[in-house]
Enzyme design. Structure first.
Site, mmCIF file in Angstrom:
data_model
loop_
_atom_site.group_PDB
_atom_site.id
_atom_site.type_symbol
_atom_site.label_atom_id
_atom_site.label_comp_id
_atom_site.label_asym_id
_atom_site.label_seq_id
_atom_site.Cartn_x
_atom_site.Cartn_y
_atom_site.Cartn_z
ATOM 1 N N ASP A 165 2.228 2.562 0.974
ATOM 2 C CA ASP A 165 0.794 2.737 0.746
ATOM 3 C C ASP A 165 0.561 4.232 0.542
ATOM 4 O OD1 ASP A 165 -2.000 2.400 0.878
ATOM 5 O OD2 ASP A 165 -1.775 0.815 2.377
ATOM 6 N N ASP B 130 -4.056 3.498 -2.732
ATOM 7 C CA ASP B 130 -5.341 3.339 -2.059
ATOM 8 C C ASP B 130 -6.467 3.836 -2.977
ATOM 9 O OD1 ASP B 130 -6.440 2.775 0.689
ATOM 10 O OD2 ASP B 130 -7.172 4.820 0.472
ATOM 11 N N GLU C 262 -5.255 -0.465 -5.508
ATOM 12 C CA GLU C 262 -6.395 -1.083 -4.815
ATOM 13 C C GLU C 262 -7.637 -0.691 -5.599
ATOM 14 O OE1 GLU C 262 -8.991 -1.048 -0.693
ATOM 15 O OE2 GLU C 262 -8.135 0.768 -1.508
HETATM 16 C C1 GLC Z 1 -8.877 1.690 1.402
HETATM 17 C C2 GLC Z 1 -8.111 1.152 2.588
HETATM 18 C C3 GLC Z 1 -9.003 1.220 3.795
HETATM 19 C C4 GLC Z 1 -9.398 2.661 4.038
HETATM 20 C C5 GLC Z 1 -10.041 3.257 2.794
HETATM 21 C C6 GLC Z 1 -10.149 4.739 2.909
HETATM 22 O O1 GLC Z 1 -9.931 0.888 1.063
HETATM 23 O O2 GLC Z 1 -7.674 -0.150 2.322
HETATM 24 O O3 GLC Z 1 -8.385 0.693 4.935
HETATM 25 O O4 GLC Z 1 -10.282 2.731 5.114
HETATM 26 O O5 GLC Z 1 -9.260 3.011 1.649
HETATM 27 O O6 GLC Z 1 -8.877 5.322 2.846
#
Ligand code: GLC
Length: 547
Positions: free
Chosen positions: A99, A212, A271
């Site tokens: 990640d 992310d 993501e």
């Molecule tokens: C993404 C992650 C989440 C985190 C956010 C900020 O959405 O999945 O868990 O809080 O990014 O990094």
């Protein structure tokens, strides 16, 4: 299958490291703990692990605020442990996807500390600094006060996206917490440093990355105000057109892809912030990401149905988008949303959880399985004082945060569910005495054994990997029935969402096929398909194959 491709045809299992397995009795999961459980994962049949952050972090956002991108937080282990994790995973045929949190860093990151030191620090421009606003709007609101934020952008976790720094008299941008300042991707030095992070982990043997909130890396160069829209919280009351999805993202993805393509079968999944299939199509492809999450089954709206008609609508919508080079992802749970079993089942019943896991593993797309999903873990419910997650603290009781889905993995019925010998960082779900890996291993009818079987079927039948999706009930009410079909193989999947017997007349004539039962114990295929009508027992999951 000769052209089996792990990230397309295989199953990716997400581990939230601090909650998976604790090897040193400090109540926090760690890398050696994961290594000790690799045989379990190999036996489950997964192809890859997506590891949520294990980097040094002050834990403002539990690992998603990184203070060093190329190290292991000592609480989770060492770089040597990491190397061992790579080697031991690979020895079992399991790939590793890291990640990467590259939109922002922790405010404790040395880059940000330097950036804060003075306006002329060489790292000043590594983050997004702006002078206070002089816009008429803010002048009206605050007079000539220095505290007018540069624009109207809001942070995803609440409040304005700008934090004022007294020392240097400017604001910095943070799309999430103030402790998570956004880096300035437009600065070539930042771009190089971030891509060096990618190279660092590739050199250590990782097979891919989950990026992310990648589509928030670039912001509008003029920092224009976001237009308003209807919503509950400040963040939802804006259309996010200027704080994400900027065109500069594509050349960056091209560069990233070139780095990955220098290593065979390496992978990146993004993501997607405010995901839509349109965006996913735009960001993925041969010179961009391999895939991006479209979150078709976990929309962020507060309420969404879980019934065959809604599911089919979602499936058909994405089927229309994901053709050719574009490959979908199947996500039902992750570390940000309530678990599937919490959303769709009642009590400790697993009948609906079996339906959910069948969808996860038989729809077209790469299944992403969240740790504990295979044993039907439910979210733990916490008292207000136990909440750790910052948005949960801020919005309680309207939103109770994301801790519920992050509780320790339930391995057995010993104290703390075999996760740790000490009190874990989050409480274990009280159902762990019955709901745990050891108990479900023994029970032939358990969700765990059902999931194992499904994974094995997915491996064995190419139609379940890459076959086209053909619905057999185009106006479903109680059941979902569909085919996964290649030129030489057809698998029929039928799911009865109801707790009563249903008889569904299929839209296409299926009686000509010679069906074999794949999943149910007895070979009831003939009865099931008499008169082209499929008769399903309450909550039945039925899978047939032909020829
Ligand atoms: C993404 C992650 C989440 C985190 C956010 C900020 O959405 O999945 O868990 O809080 O990014 O990094």
């Amino acid at each position: 299958m000769d052209d089996y491709l792990w990230w397309r045809d295989g199953i990716i299992y997400q581990i939230y490291p601090r909650s998976f397995a604790d090897s040193n009795g400090d109540g926090l999961g760690d890398l050696p703990g994961i290594i000790a459980r690799l045989d379990y994962l190999a036996d489950l049949g997964i192809d890859a692990i997506w590891l949520s952050p294990f980097y040094p972090t002050p834990d403002a956002d539990f690992g998603y605020d990184v203070s060093d991108h190329t190290a292991v937080d000592p609480r989770f282990g060492t770089l040597e442990d990491f190397d061992r994790l790579v080697a031991e995973s690979h020895r079992r045929g399991i790939r590793l996807v890291l990640d990467l949190v590259l939109n922002h860093t922790s405010d404790q990151h040395p880059w940000f500390r330097e950036s804060c030191a003075s306006r002329d620090n060489p790292k000043r421009d590594w983050y997004i600094w702006k002078p206070p606003s002089v816009s008429p709007h803010f002048r009206r609101k605050w007079g000539e006060s220095k505290r007018g934020a540069p624009n109207n952008w809001q942070a995803a976790f609440g409040g304005p996206a700008w934090e004022y720094d007294e020392t240097t008299g400017q604001y910095y941008l943070h799309m999430f917490l103030a402790e998570q300042p956004d880096v300035n991707w437009r600065n070539p030095e930042v771009r190089k440093a971030q891509l060096d992070v990618v190279r660092f982990w590739l050199a250590r043997g990782v097979d891919g990355f989950r990026l992310d909130v990648f589509n928030a890396y670039f912001k509008d160069a003029q920092f224009k105000n976001n237009p308003p829209k209807f919503g509950l919280r400040g963040f939802d009351r804006q259309c996010h057109v200027y704080d994400c999805d900027q065109p500069e993202m594509i050349p960056l993805l091209n560069d990233l892809r070139a780095i990955l393509d220098a290593h065979p079968e390496h992978y990146a999944v993004g993501e997607t912030f405010f995901a839509t299939p349109e965006k996913v199509l735009y960001y993925s492809g041969p010179d961009r990401l391999h895939a991006a999450f479209s979150f078709d089954f976990t929309p962020t709206d507060l309420f969404y149905p879980w019934n065959p008609a809604w599911l089919l609508k979602q499936i058909e919508r994405r089927e229309a988008f994901f053709t050719g080079e574009h490959w979908p992802t199947n996500v039902f749970s992750n570390h940000d949303i309530p678990r599937t079993a919490t959303r769709y089942t009642h009590g400790e019943q697993d009948a609906l959880a079996k339906i959910a896991v069948t969808l996860l593993l038989t729809l077209r797309g790469t299944p992403f399985m969240y740790y504990g999903e295979e044993i039907g873990m439910r979210d733990v419910s916490l008292r207000r004082g136990e909440i750790m997650d910052p948005p949960g603290k801020r919005y309680w009781p309207i939103f109770k945060g994301r801790d519920g889905c992050r509780s320790p993995m339930q391995w057995d019925d010993t104290p703390y569910a075999g996760f740790s010998s000490a009190k874990p960082w989050l409480p274990v779900h009280p159902n762990y005495h019955q709901r745990n890996v050891a108990a479900q291993n023994e029970d032939t009818d358990s969700l765990l054994n059902f999931t194992r079987k499904l994974i094995a079927l997915r491996k064995e039948y190419p139609a379940l990997q890459r076959g086209e999706f053909v619905p057999l009930l185009t106006r479903p009410r109680d059941a979902l029935v569909y085919l996964r079909r290649t030129a030489t193989q057809t698998v029929l999947v039928a799911l009865n969402f109801h707790d009563r017997r249903v008889c569904e007349p299929l839209d296409q004539d299926m009686t000509g096929n010679r069906w074999r039962s794949l999943l149910t114990a007895r070979d009831d295929s003939a009865a099931l398909l008499s008169d082209n009508c499929l008769e399903l027992a309450p909550h039945q999951v039925c899978m047939l194959v032909s020829p």
